[in-house]
Motif scaffolding. Structure first.
Motif, short mmCIF file in Angstrom:
data_model
loop_
_atom_site.label_atom_id
_atom_site.label_comp_id
_atom_site.label_asym_id
_atom_site.label_seq_id
_atom_site.Cartn_x
_atom_site.Cartn_y
_atom_site.Cartn_z
N ASN A 103 0.83 -1.20 0.00
CA ASN A 103 0.00 0.00 0.00
C ASN A 103 0.88 1.27 0.00
OD1 ASN A 103 -2.76 1.18 0.27
ND2 ASN A 103 -1.88 2.00 2.15
N GLY A 104 1.93 1.24 0.83
CA GLY A 104 2.83 2.39 0.88
C GLY A 104 3.57 2.58 -0.43
N LEU A 105 4.00 1.47 -1.02
CA LEU A 105 4.74 1.51 -2.28
C LEU A 105 3.91 2.15 -3.39
CD1 LEU A 105 7.54 0.49 -3.27
CD2 LEU A 105 6.38 -1.60 -4.01
N LEU A 106 2.63 1.80 -3.43
CA LEU A 106 1.76 2.29 -4.50
C LEU A 106 1.25 3.70 -4.23
CD1 LEU A 106 -0.21 -1.02 -5.09
CD2 LEU A 106 1.27 0.08 -6.77
N THR A 107 0.79 3.95 -3.01
CA THR A 107 0.16 5.24 -2.74
C THR A 107 1.15 6.39 -2.65
OG1 THR A 107 0.20 4.77 -0.36
CG2 THR A 107 -1.83 4.23 -1.55
N HIS A 108 2.43 6.07 -2.38
CA HIS A 108 3.43 7.13 -2.27
C HIS A 108 4.19 7.35 -3.58
CE1 HIS A 108 3.47 6.23 2.31
NE2 HIS A 108 2.55 7.13 1.99
N ASN A 109 3.80 6.61 -4.62
CA ASN A 109 4.47 6.77 -5.91
C ASN A 109 3.85 7.95 -6.66
OD1 ASN A 109 5.19 6.34 -8.79
ND2 ASN A 109 6.05 4.42 -8.04
N LYS A 110 4.68 8.90 -7.03
CA LYS A 110 4.16 10.13 -7.64
C LYS A 110 3.51 9.90 -9.00
CE LYS A 110 8.66 11.43 -9.65
NZ LYS A 110 8.30 11.17 -11.05
N ASN A 111 3.83 8.78 -9.65
CA ASN A 111 3.26 8.50 -10.97
C ASN A 111 2.00 7.64 -10.92
OD1 ASN A 111 5.16 9.94 -12.47
ND2 ASN A 111 6.59 8.21 -12.52
N ILE A 112 1.60 7.22 -9.71
CA ILE A 112 0.43 6.34 -9.57
C ILE A 112 -0.66 7.03 -8.76
CG2 ILE A 112 -0.42 4.12 -8.68
CD1 ILE A 112 2.43 3.02 -9.04
N THR A 113 -1.85 7.07 -9.31
CA THR A 113 -3.03 7.54 -8.58
C THR A 113 -3.88 6.33 -8.24
OG1 THR A 113 -3.05 9.66 -9.74
CG2 THR A 113 -5.11 8.97 -8.70
N VAL A 114 -4.01 6.02 -6.96
CA VAL A 114 -4.82 4.87 -6.53
C VAL A 114 -6.27 5.33 -6.37
CG1 VAL A 114 -5.21 3.19 -4.70
CG2 VAL A 114 -2.86 3.74 -5.42
N VAL A 115 -7.18 4.61 -6.99
CA VAL A 115 -8.60 4.95 -6.96
C VAL A 115 -9.36 3.79 -6.32
CG1 VAL A 115 -10.63 5.59 -8.30
CG2 VAL A 115 -8.35 6.31 -9.07
N ALA A 116 -10.01 4.05 -5.19
CA ALA A 116 -10.79 3.01 -4.51
C ALA A 116 -12.23 3.06 -5.00
CB ALA A 116 -10.74 3.22 -3.00
N GLY A 117 -12.74 1.93 -5.47
CA GLY A 117 -14.12 1.88 -5.93
C GLY A 117 -14.29 0.89 -7.06
N GLU A 118 -15.53 0.59 -7.37
CA GLU A 118 -15.83 -0.39 -8.41
C GLU A 118 -15.81 0.29 -9.78
OE1 GLU A 118 -18.95 -4.04 -9.25
OE2 GLU A 118 -19.04 -2.85 -7.41
N GLY A 119 -14.90 -0.13 -10.62
CA GLY A 119 -14.74 0.48 -11.94
C GLY A 119 -15.49 -0.29 -13.02
N LYS A 120 -15.85 0.44 -14.07
CA LYS A 120 -16.51 -0.17 -15.22
C LYS A 120 -15.98 0.48 -16.48
CE LYS A 120 -21.04 -1.25 -17.21
NZ LYS A 120 -22.53 -1.18 -17.02
N LEU A 121 -15.71 -0.32 -17.49
CA LEU A 121 -15.24 0.19 -18.77
C LEU A 121 -16.43 0.78 -19.52
CD1 LEU A 121 -12.57 0.21 -20.47
CD2 LEU A 121 -13.46 -1.85 -21.61
#
Length: 463
Positions: A103-121
């Motif tokens: 979680n820390g690795l992903l959320t603190h990466n400046k190039n990654i925006t973590v989005v919580a929620g159910e996605g649909k194409l």
């Protein structure tokens, strides 16, 4: 083009399991902007409901067996019981620590925006989450898998369980029926037996772990008989009924088995329904996303990785596919992943580890007269004697050609699959591997001795 209420990224990834998060991290390394979307915890099934917690249970089960058998090693010890609350605390603690790190690795990466929620194409370049749209110059579908059941078989989470329910069980069942003799089934059967349950596996196919080499299946069945793990193969499941104290399962021919609970372990299905894939023109077969060898769906700039792509549903496969697609999008032109070159491990007792083609598949592919095999019995391996394990290393090769398959069964064989992978993927000849020095005393020597024998130089074995 950016949506009015959203953002535009180089890559939008739907699913943050092994494939999705690996793609995100590699893309970020390549300085691509990423939106990583998931409705649950980062890490997906493997970290939270699969590989990691099940292997923690398997290790606890191994400790229980070692305690029972301590006297045979000259150690006086007594197994006083199984504290499932403490076992679960151990298991959950491992998951929590790994999750915190990821979680820390992903959320603190400046190039990654973590989005919580159910996605649909919702378009060929757009994923929608809770009314907000995220547009990607490229899309990676990594929505993972779920525990399958059978038609008419109702999972209630109390008497009829999936592996997700089994991982949360607060007790050791007195008895259990395991429906399915594949990887998940034999692993849970192994755990529960070690923890003290009476276990019966029901498998419709003619043998346990039917995707493995036939000799491996036979050895596992011998080992399970010795451990008093019951199994019935070659008879399809018909129905399950609730009884006063548990469940009663009926298999073909009218034979019944009763137990406290039944675990449904008939495989995993792709999580693709209701996510908008088909509406955007993506081809599905039995729910799986069809791609070319470069994991492109044939629609726009949409790729797919992991369990939703037909093939082995393994975390390390999805992980490698995620890296591959990130590099593909970045123009790195990575080498196509050889599906046959992906290692396979089943962590029951005894462990199974394999690479490449089975003997049957090799003969179907190259002809029976063009294939030769060798089985090295672990009885000739000093470390295996120390560990009191039985099993073998089986090699499959083209005559006067490279190694086509490596198949191993015995304690800790999973730790040998790394060298097996190198041997297979580098198309090594037995004569080349036989020159390598394997440390003594190790189980790794078993691999070395097997190749010595296949190269015509058997030492602790008969050619």
């Amino acid at each position: 083009m950016s949506q009015p209420n959203g953002e535009t990224f180089d890559i939008v990834i739907l699913g943050a399991g092994s494939g999705g998060y690996a793609a995100a991290l590699r893309a970020a390394e390549l300085n691509l902007s990423v939106a990583l979307i998931d409705k649950a915890e980062l890490g997906g099934t493997c970290l939270h409901r699969g590989c990691i917690p099940t292997k923690a249970l398997l290790h606890a089960a191994e400790v229980a067996d070692q305690t029972r058998e301590a006297e045979s090693f000259g150690i006086k010890a007594e197994l006083l019981g199984i504290d499932m609350a403490a076992v679960n605390s151990y298991k959950d603690g491992i998951v929590a620590r790994l999750y915190k790190g990821l979680n820390g690795l992903l959320t603190h990466n400046k190039n990654i925006t973590v989005v919580a929620g159910e996605g649909k194409l919702v378009a060929k370049d757009t994923v929608e989450v809770a009314g907000k749209r995220y547009t990607g110059r490229n899309i990676i579908l990594a929505s993972g898998s779920y525990s399958r059941s059978l038609p008419g078989l109702e999972v209630d989470g109390r008497r009829v369980l999936t592996s997700e329910h089994a991982l949360k069980l607060d007790r050791v069942p007195a008895s259990a029926i395991v429906l399915g003799g594949g990887v998940i089934g034999v692993e849970f059967a192994s755990v529960w037996k070690s923890l003290g349950a009476d276990v019966t596996i029901l498998e419709a196919l003619p043998r346990l772990v039917a995707l493995e080499d036939e000799d491996v299946s036979k050895q596992l069945e011998r080992a399970f008989r010795k451990r008093k793990i019951n199994f019935k193969v070659g008879k399809p499941f018909e129905k399950v009924e609730h009884t006063e104290n548990g469940v009663r399962a009926t298999i073909q021919g009218g034979e019944t088995v009763e137990a406290e609970l039944l675990l449904v372990a008939v495989g995993r299905g792709p999580t693709t329904a209701g996510l908008g894939y088909e509406q955007q023109g993506i081809k599905l077969e039995r729910g799986f996303v069809i791609t070319n060898e470069r994991l492109h769906t044939g629609v726009g700039n949409i790729y797919a990785v992991g369990d939703i792509v037909p093939g082995l549903q393994l975390a390390h496969r999805g992980f490698q596919q995620g890296i591959f697609v990130a590099e593909e999008i970045a123009g790195k032109k990575p080498a196509v992943i050889d599906e046959t070159g992906i290692p396979r491990v089943t962590y029951c007792d005894p462990e199974i580890a394999s690479m490449g083609l089975t003997e049957t598949k090799a003969k179907e592919t190259y002809g029976a007269d063009s294939v030769e095999t060798y089985n090295y019995n672990l009885g000739g391996n000093g470390k295996s004697q120390i560990l009191k394990t039985q099993g073998f290393v089986k090699l499959v090769r083209r005559k006067d050609g490279p190694v086509l398959g490596v198949h191993m069964i015995g304690a800790r064989m999973s730790e040998q699959v790394g060298e097996a992978q190198l041997i297979y993927n580098w198309e090594a000849f037995p004569e080349e591997v036989a020159q390598l020095v394997h440390a003594h005393p190790t189980q790794n020597e078993a691999l070395g001795e097997a190749f010595l024998a296949l190269a015509g130089k058997p030492l602790h074995a008969h050619s």
